[in-house]
Design a protein around this motif. Structure first.
Motif: not given
Length: 313
Positions: A198-204
């Motif tokens: 989810l960290r990558l999803v949020t960053w994108v």
């Protein structure tokens, strides 16, 4: 239309049968009452039959069976009471014959009233179920979203065919479907967070919004968007991707079993992450030319396919 004609024909049969019963009792009363043969003849003539004092025939259409030609009355039969009951029935029958439209209107009004009461009962029951589902889910902070996603889905599936017969339930079905969608979205995000994706999803998502106000060259200069930040996120999320995805799918299966809902949730997880990863690949190519993305989007999609295939076997 054929059904309406059959019902109309059956109604005509019931009316004629009742009229015949009335005439049957009335004729017997007259015969037993000791009236003269001329009275009996008049009564029989009124019924469209014979003038014989001990028998008559009712003039019915040829398609209906004729009643008995003789009317025997044993001595113990209370002809007076029979005649009184027949007179009461005749009164209501006369009313139906005089005003059939009024009778049908009363029946239609009663049917609509019953339908309204049934619809109201359905709506109260459905609203109560929705309220109780939310109340139970709110008591479990850990598994509340799973409970919502699962039960709102099943509830909507059960309610959907009922709406065809009770259209007043459609707003409640739409409410249940909206809650199903919201809970499924939160459940998917919770599973992505379980393995750190989810960290990558949020960053994108944040970078995609930021690129609307800054240029690609300016992006690495923004807070949280430096090259070092990007490499840190990639290391924390895409390393051992096959292991992460396998663990995530096993968790979803543990929660939802082998139902259709399991595959729905898993497909949503794959779609959510692959969509962000495709966007990440574009962002890296445009804004971070010195960074090489591993794995690539195509490789990640193949990994997900392999995880799903192995799990299904």
């Amino acid at each position: 239309k054929e059904k309406e004609e059959e019902e109309k024909e059956e109604e005509e049969i019931r009316i004629l049968t009742a009229m015949w019963s009335e005439a049957f009792v009335d004729s017997g009363s007259r015969l037993e009452g000791g009236r003269s043969s001329s009275d009996n003849a008049a009564a029989a003539a009124a019924l469209g039959g014979s003038s014989h004092p001990s028998s008559f025939k009712l003039g019915l259409p040829p398609s209906f069976a004729s009643p008995p030609t003789s009317v025997p009355f044993p001595s113990h039969v209370n002809v007076t009471a029979m005649n009184r009951a027949a007179a009461e029935d005749a009164g209501s029958m006369d009313e139906m014959i005089r005003d059939p439209d009024g009778v049908r209107e009363e029946e239609a009004a009663a049917a609509w009233q019953a339908r309204d009461e049934l619809t109201s009962a359905y709506r109260r029951l459905t609203a109560t179920i929705l309220t109780q589902l939310e109340r139970i889910a709110a008591c479990d902070a850990k598994h509340g979203e799973r409970f919502r996603a699962e039960n709102y889905t099943y509830f909507a599936e059960a309610l959907r065919p009922l709406v065809r017969h009770v259209p007043a339930l459609e707003p409640l079905l739409l409410q249940a479907e909206a809650r199903e969608e919201e809970s499924m979205t939160r459940y998917v995000r919770a599973q992505l967070d379980y393995k750190g994706l989810l960290r990558l999803v949020t960053w994108v998502d944040d970078v995609r919004a930021l690129l609307k106000v800054v240029t690609p060259e300016e992006l690495p200069l923004q807070s949280g968007c430096a090259v070092a930040d990007l490499k840190s996120i990639l290391k924390a999320t895409v390393d051992d991707m096959d292991r992460r995805l396998s663990a995530m799918l096993a968790r979803v299966r543990k929660h939802l079993g082998t139902s259709r809902l399991t595959m729905t949730a898993w497909q949503r997880i794959q779609t959510e992450f692959l969509d962000r990863y495709a966007t990440l690949e574009e962002i890296v190519a445009k804004c971070y030319p010195t960074v090489e993305l591993h794995p690539s989007f195509n490789v990640l999609r193949n990994i997900m396919f392999q995880v799903s295939s192995v799990s299904s076997t």
